[in-house]
Design an enzyme around this catalytic site. Sequence first.
Site, mmCIF file in Angstrom:
data_model
loop_
_atom_site.group_PDB
_atom_site.id
_atom_site.type_symbol
_atom_site.label_atom_id
_atom_site.label_comp_id
_atom_site.label_asym_id
_atom_site.label_seq_id
_atom_site.Cartn_x
_atom_site.Cartn_y
_atom_site.Cartn_z
ATOM 1 N NE ARG A 117 -3.385 -0.114 2.830
ATOM 2 C CZ ARG A 117 -3.111 -0.306 4.137
ATOM 3 N NH1 ARG A 117 -2.565 0.659 4.855
ATOM 4 N NH2 ARG A 117 -3.404 -1.437 4.709
ATOM 5 C CE1 TYR A 124 -10.885 15.657 -15.703
ATOM 6 C CE2 TYR A 124 -10.572 15.431 -13.340
ATOM 7 C CZ TYR A 124 -10.933 14.894 -14.561
ATOM 8 O OH TYR A 124 -11.346 13.599 -14.625
ATOM 9 C CG ASP A 181 -3.570 18.802 -12.973
ATOM 10 O OD1 ASP A 181 -2.901 18.208 -13.841
ATOM 11 O OD2 ASP A 181 -4.678 18.400 -12.570
ATOM 12 C CE LYS A 196 -7.456 11.884 -17.794
ATOM 13 N NZ LYS A 196 -7.563 13.107 -17.004
HETATM 14 C C1 LIG Z 1 -8.070 13.430 -15.759
HETATM 15 C C2 LIG Z 1 -7.528 14.543 -14.985
HETATM 16 C C3 LIG Z 1 -7.431 14.474 -13.585
HETATM 17 C C4 LIG Z 1 -7.905 13.259 -12.808
HETATM 18 O O1 LIG Z 1 -7.147 12.157 -13.146
HETATM 19 P P1 LIG Z 1 -7.682 10.626 -13.114
HETATM 20 O O2 LIG Z 1 -6.461 9.879 -13.437
HETATM 21 O O3 LIG Z 1 -8.773 10.526 -14.125
HETATM 22 O O4 LIG Z 1 -8.185 10.395 -11.727
HETATM 23 C C5 LIG Z 1 -6.892 15.551 -12.913
HETATM 24 N N1 LIG Z 1 -6.489 16.662 -13.567
HETATM 25 C C6 LIG Z 1 -6.578 16.762 -14.911
HETATM 26 C C7 LIG Z 1 -6.112 18.003 -15.573
HETATM 27 C C8 LIG Z 1 -7.096 15.722 -15.663
HETATM 28 O O5 LIG Z 1 -7.192 15.823 -16.996
#
Ligand SMILES: *Cc1c(COP(=O)(O)O)cnc(C)c1O
Length: 406
Positions: free
Chosen positions: A13, A80, A152, A177
Amino acid sequence: MFAQREAGFTYSRTGNPTVGLLERRLAALEGGAGAVATSSGQAAVALTLLALAGRSGQSPDGEAHAAAPAGHVVAGDRIYGGTADLLNDSLAEAGIEVTWVDSKDPEAWRAAVTPRTRVFLVESIGNPHGDLADIPVLAEVARASGVALVVDNTLATPYLCRPGELGADIVVHSVTKYLTGNGTTLAGAVVDTGRFDPAAQPERWPQFTAPRRRFGGRSLVELAGNHGALLHLLRAQLLNDLGPTLAPWNAQQALEGIETLDIRMDRHCRNAEALAQRLCDHPAVTSVSYPGLPGSAWEQIAQRDFSHGVGAVLSFELRGDIAAVEQFFAGLKLFVLGANLGDGSSMATHPAWTTHCRLTDDLRARSGITDHTVRLAVGREDLEDLWADLDAALTLALPTSAKEAA
Ligand SMILES: *Cc1c(COP(=O)(O)O)cnc(C)c1O
């Protein structure tokens, strides 16, 4: 190892050798001091905000007293949808407050700071319009306010932008992504860029600088160093207690994806640049938002900070009524109707009805999302195939009179 006197793997974990390799690789790509991987991007954002803006940071002894208020986050309003939900609902449950501000107005960030503010949160490339953050300017305001700048960097990846080099303290990723790149795997990561130094302002960051019961009467700075304190809190407390752990198999998928990151991102960017240009001239489109368009509001930032391109997410406004919007989506054959991005396949999304459907009316208005907004996450297919698909669906969506004229 259990006593945290020696680093090592005690239980999956909180760490695993394959996940550890991904963490070191992401830290290296971002030029950072270290990283903690999580099960998703959501978990990476949530854990980071809990660590920095939780209750324990508001008490001089660094403990989460029930009577202490939690901290405050200032966040850019072009964000987001999942992050908006997290702050408006789930972190609000934990007492963490949020103020949404105009992403591109540094004065608004400065003015939103309160004595409890601990985090500025912004996306290097915003969603869904591709807004580019002026990271050096926000970093300066953050530093002057004693606040950590969290960026982010999901839509950019470290191939297009390295926020740590521009002044960010912490970088978070949805590794789901572009980093993984095939829509096969959920994964996330938090990178400490090496700039965040709680020991420089010990009274502002007691959760890292005060002796903690949890950590055997030692402070996290003492235990893990100035640049390891945040990562240690994320791993040894939050990942351990809450459990949003990345599975080794998913880490392996991400590691394989990263091997081709540069080649894939080049293709994504070139496809998006060409489609954005062509969309500008289409009679069914009233406006296009993409930071790579000549004369865009972000031209200067793009040239200064994004030498390889500005990503592959763009938005446009469709002409006509709601029926035209429905016709456009129904007419797409190659673009997938889906909420993901960073996949090889191009995706078309209607943010108001999907990714951003839970936004408050106020935040939706600030987000610039209307019922006519279409988001494209441009994939890696052949450009002419993509354009043919878009052009056909757009032409279907045109009113009959305009179709004849076109
Ligand atoms: C998709 C996304 C998230 C969340 O990520 P997950 O892997 O889907 O939980 C956070 N920030 C941005 C900019 C995103 O595109």
